[in-house]
Design a protein around this motif. Sequence first.
Motif, PDB file in Angstrom:
ATOM      1  N   GLY A 143       0.787  -1.225   0.000  1.00  0.00           N
ATOM      2  CA  GLY A 143       0.000   0.000   0.000  1.00  0.00           C
ATOM      3  C   GLY A 143       0.819   1.275   0.000  1.00  0.00           C
ATOM      4  N   ARG A 144       0.473   2.182   0.918  1.00  0.00           N
ATOM      5  CA  ARG A 144       1.093   3.495   0.968  1.00  0.00           C
ATOM      6  C   ARG A 144       2.582   3.394   1.251  1.00  0.00           C
ATOM      7  N   PHE A 146       4.678   1.135   0.248  1.00  0.00           N
ATOM      8  CA  PHE A 146       5.398   0.805  -0.985  1.00  0.00           C
ATOM      9  C   PHE A 146       5.402   1.993  -1.943  1.00  0.00           C
ATOM     10  N   LYS A 147       4.278   2.699  -2.020  1.00  0.00           N
ATOM     11  CA  LYS A 147       4.218   3.877  -2.889  1.00  0.00           C
ATOM     12  C   LYS A 147       5.224   4.927  -2.438  1.00  0.00           C
ATOM     13  N   LYS A 148       5.360   5.105  -1.128  1.00  0.00           N
ATOM     14  CA  LYS A 148       6.329   6.062  -0.594  1.00  0.00           C
ATOM     15  C   LYS A 148       7.751   5.617  -0.931  1.00  0.00           C
ATOM     16  N   PHE A 149       8.004   4.330  -0.795  1.00  0.00           N
ATOM     17  CA  PHE A 149       9.315   3.778  -1.132  1.00  0.00           C
ATOM     18  C   PHE A 149       9.639   4.044  -2.602  1.00  0.00           C
ATOM     19  N   MET A 150       8.697   3.786  -3.489  1.00  0.00           N
ATOM     20  CA  MET A 150       8.918   3.973  -4.915  1.00  0.00           C
ATOM     21  C   MET A 150       9.121   5.450  -5.258  1.00  0.00           C
ATOM     22  N   PRO A 178      17.195  -9.332  -7.233  1.00  0.00           N
ATOM     23  CA  PRO A 178      16.791  -8.657  -6.000  1.00  0.00           C
ATOM     24  C   PRO A 178      15.828  -9.486  -5.160  1.00  0.00           C
ATOM     25  N   PHE A 179      15.513  -8.925  -3.979  1.00  0.00           N
ATOM     26  CA  PHE A 179      14.610  -9.578  -3.045  1.00  0.00           C
ATOM     27  C   PHE A 179      13.645  -8.553  -2.466  1.00  0.00           C
ATOM     28  N   GLY A 180      12.531  -9.041  -1.925  1.00  0.00           N
ATOM     29  CA  GLY A 180      11.607  -8.203  -1.180  1.00  0.00           C
ATOM     30  C   GLY A 180      11.127  -7.001  -1.953  1.00  0.00           C
ATOM     31  N   ARG A 181      11.202  -5.825  -1.326  1.00  0.00           N
ATOM     32  CA  ARG A 181      10.684  -4.604  -1.944  1.00  0.00           C
ATOM     33  C   ARG A 181      11.451  -4.237  -3.216  1.00  0.00           C
ATOM     34  N   ASP A 182      12.737  -4.621  -3.291  1.00  0.00           N
ATOM     35  CA  ASP A 182      13.510  -4.344  -4.505  1.00  0.00           C
ATOM     36  C   ASP A 182      13.027  -5.191  -5.678  1.00  0.00           C
TER      37      ASP A 182
END
Length: 308
Positions: A143-144, A146-150, A178-182
């Motif tokens: 959600g938010r 991940f959007k903030k991370f991107m 990569p792994f996870g959020r990457d």
Amino acid sequence: MEVARMRARLFVALVFITVGARADFREFKERPINPAITIKLQHTADDILKQFPKLKAEDLAMTIVDVTNASTIDRGDYHGDAPFYPASVVKLFYMAETFHQQKENDKDMPRALHEMIAVSDNDATAFVLDTISDTCSGPALEGRAFKKFMFKRAVVNRWLNPIGYDVSAMLKPWSFGPFGRDLDALGGAGRPNRNRATSNSVASLVLWIVQRRAVSPAASDAMMKLMQRPLDPMNKDENQVKEFIGESLPAGSKLWSKAGWTSEVRHDAAYVELPGGKKYVMVVFTRGTADDVTLIPAIAKRLLVDFQ
């Protein structure tokens, strides 16, 4: 008093315009293409495609900028606007953004910049990208979050895209990831968010660094120092000279460069000063024959036939 205030505002505006124009890709593209350079690049491509039959025309891109006479810069390209996965050449953009944010002297950053450019170390690159984007790797986000991370990871794109660069430079180079959020940052099927660049976009950045117009003169000088390579490096393997443009340069040449290679691509981006006085920005991108370590030196050797 009012006149003084108007002059002050005008001065600030002019400074803003000047700074904003630094490293501008639109200015690079406005430089007229020299047909003679383009013809020479076509001849090089024709010869290389015959010499390396596994290499397809669409998997080769080259950009040459003749900076021998700074007042009459000439350029030409072969598939110069074709998008490629840039591999470690993307590290030039991360380096530039570090100086753009004035973080080049932060704790551990000088060492990280050196290792990222001189050695092409991926751990150092991860540190640099984490620092300039204020992010970190880790488990998947939702959600938010991940959007903030991107959004944060797109910091380089938010600088370069508005000044004309068709690049995406927001992901870490990995050896086994990569792994996870990457992994999620790639965007799923087709990997639409994968790092992307063209030989023209890289040549533009290198040109502005050479001309001391990338971020600032002092920043450009510091970036040039990071990119400088001896033609006879102490480390005889994986030195970004052997198996790349530097391998084909004649004795007495000077080299500043950043190479990149994976199982898919093999690239080099260089500024060279030849013994005869010629000076060039040379960028070569190749795809599909990355295991052939003779390819980039062969392209450079053929280019030097026409550009010495």
